[in-house]
Design a protein around this motif. Structure first.
Motif, PDB file in Angstrom:
ATOM      1  N   PRO A 186      -4.270  -1.119  -1.607  1.00 12.88           N
ATOM      2  CA  PRO A 186      -3.711  -1.518  -0.307  1.00 12.88           C
ATOM      3  C   PRO A 186      -2.196  -1.315  -0.227  1.00 12.88           C
ATOM      4  O   PRO A 186      -1.677  -0.914   0.824  1.00 12.88           O
ATOM      5  CB  PRO A 186      -4.073  -3.002  -0.199  1.00 12.88           C
ATOM      6  N   ALA A 187      -1.490  -1.550  -1.332  1.00 12.36           N
ATOM      7  CA  ALA A 187      -0.040  -1.341  -1.338  1.00 12.36           C
ATOM      8  C   ALA A 187       0.295   0.141  -1.147  1.00 12.36           C
ATOM      9  O   ALA A 187       1.220   0.483  -0.397  1.00 12.36           O
ATOM     10  CB  ALA A 187       0.562  -1.862  -2.645  1.00 12.36           C
ATOM     11  N   ALA A 188      -0.457   1.023  -1.794  1.00 13.07           N
ATOM     12  CA  ALA A 188      -0.224   2.468  -1.655  1.00 13.07           C
ATOM     13  C   ALA A 188      -0.538   2.925  -0.232  1.00 13.07           C
ATOM     14  O   ALA A 188       0.200   3.737   0.343  1.00 13.07           O
ATOM     15  CB  ALA A 188      -1.078   3.240  -2.668  1.00 13.07           C
ATOM     16  N   ILE A 189      -1.588   2.387   0.351  1.00  7.47           N
ATOM     17  CA  ILE A 189      -1.960   2.742   1.729  1.00  7.47           C
ATOM     18  C   ILE A 189      -0.867   2.298   2.693  1.00  7.47           C
ATOM     19  O   ILE A 189      -0.421   3.072   3.545  1.00  7.47           O
ATOM     20  CB  ILE A 189      -3.322   2.117   2.103  1.00  7.47           C
ATOM     21  N   GLU A 190      -0.396   1.058   2.555  1.00  5.94           N
ATOM     22  CA  GLU A 190       0.648   0.546   3.452  1.00  5.94           C
ATOM     23  C   GLU A 190       1.955   1.304   3.281  1.00  5.94           C
ATOM     24  O   GLU A 190       2.642   1.588   4.259  1.00  5.94           O
ATOM     25  CB  GLU A 190       0.859  -0.953   3.229  1.00  5.94           C
ATOM     26  N   ARG A 191       2.302   1.636   2.054  1.00  7.87           N
ATOM     27  CA  ARG A 191       3.539   2.388   1.813  1.00  7.87           C
ATOM     28  C   ARG A 191       3.440   3.781   2.427  1.00  7.87           C
ATOM     29  O   ARG A 191       4.373   4.254   3.080  1.00  7.87           O
ATOM     30  CB  ARG A 191       3.818   2.488   0.306  1.00  7.87           C
ATOM     31  N   ILE A 242       5.803   5.288   5.558  1.00  2.79           N
ATOM     32  CA  ILE A 242       6.536   6.564   5.499  1.00  2.79           C
ATOM     33  C   ILE A 242       6.066   7.488   6.615  1.00  2.79           C
ATOM     34  O   ILE A 242       6.880   8.140   7.275  1.00  2.79           O
ATOM     35  CB  ILE A 242       6.366   7.216   4.113  1.00  2.79           C
ATOM     36  N   PHE A 243       4.762   7.552   6.855  1.00  2.00           N
ATOM     37  CA  PHE A 243       4.199   8.387   7.920  1.00  2.00           C
ATOM     38  C   PHE A 243       4.793   8.002   9.273  1.00  2.00           C
ATOM     39  O   PHE A 243       5.163   8.862  10.066  1.00  2.00           O
ATOM     40  CB  PHE A 243       2.674   8.217   7.925  1.00  2.00           C
TER      41      PHE A 243
END
Length: 97
Positions: A11-16, A20-21
Motif C-alpha cells: 500500500p505504501a508503494a501504491i500511494e507513493r 508522483i503520478f
C-alpha cells in the motif's frame, strides 16, 4: 497473521507511485482511480514474484503506468469525444462563403 509486505509495503508503494503520478500532471479523478487499479494489480503481481523492496515496487509501478500511457492513454470517464464534421456539412458551409 500480518504479512508486512502485503499489508504495509505494497500500500505504501501504491500511494507513493500515485502521489508522483499526480505531481507529474493534473489528472481527472477517474484517471487516478484507473491508475490506482493498474498499480495495485502490478505491484501485487511483483510481490507474488518475490519483490519486496518498496522503492523498486514504486519505480516499477510508475514505469508500468508510463508504458500503458505510451501504448494507449488512460482515459478520463468525464472526457467528451470530439465530433467529426461530416464531409457534407463542410461542403455546404464552403458553398455559402
Amino acid at each position: 497473521m500480518i504479512d508486512p509486505v502485503e499489508d504495509i509495503c505494497a500500500p505504501a508503494a501504491i500511494e507513493r507511485a500515485l502521489s508522483i503520478f499526480r505531481e507529474l500532471r493534473e489528472q481527472d479523478q477517474s484517471v487516478i482511480l484507473q491508475a490506482r487499479k493498474i498499480l495495485t494489480q502490478h505491484i501485487y503481481a511483483m510481490i507474488d514474484k518475490g519483490e519486496y523492496d518498496e522503492q523498486r515496487l514504486t519505480v516499477s509501478g510508475l514505469a508500468h503506468l508510463k508504458s500503458i500511457e505510451r501504448d494507449h492513454a488512460i482515459k478520463s470517464a468525464h472526457g467528451t469525444p470530439t465530433k467529426k464534421r461530416s464531409r457534407r456539412s463542410s461542403i455546404s458551409s464552403e458553398s455559402q462563403i
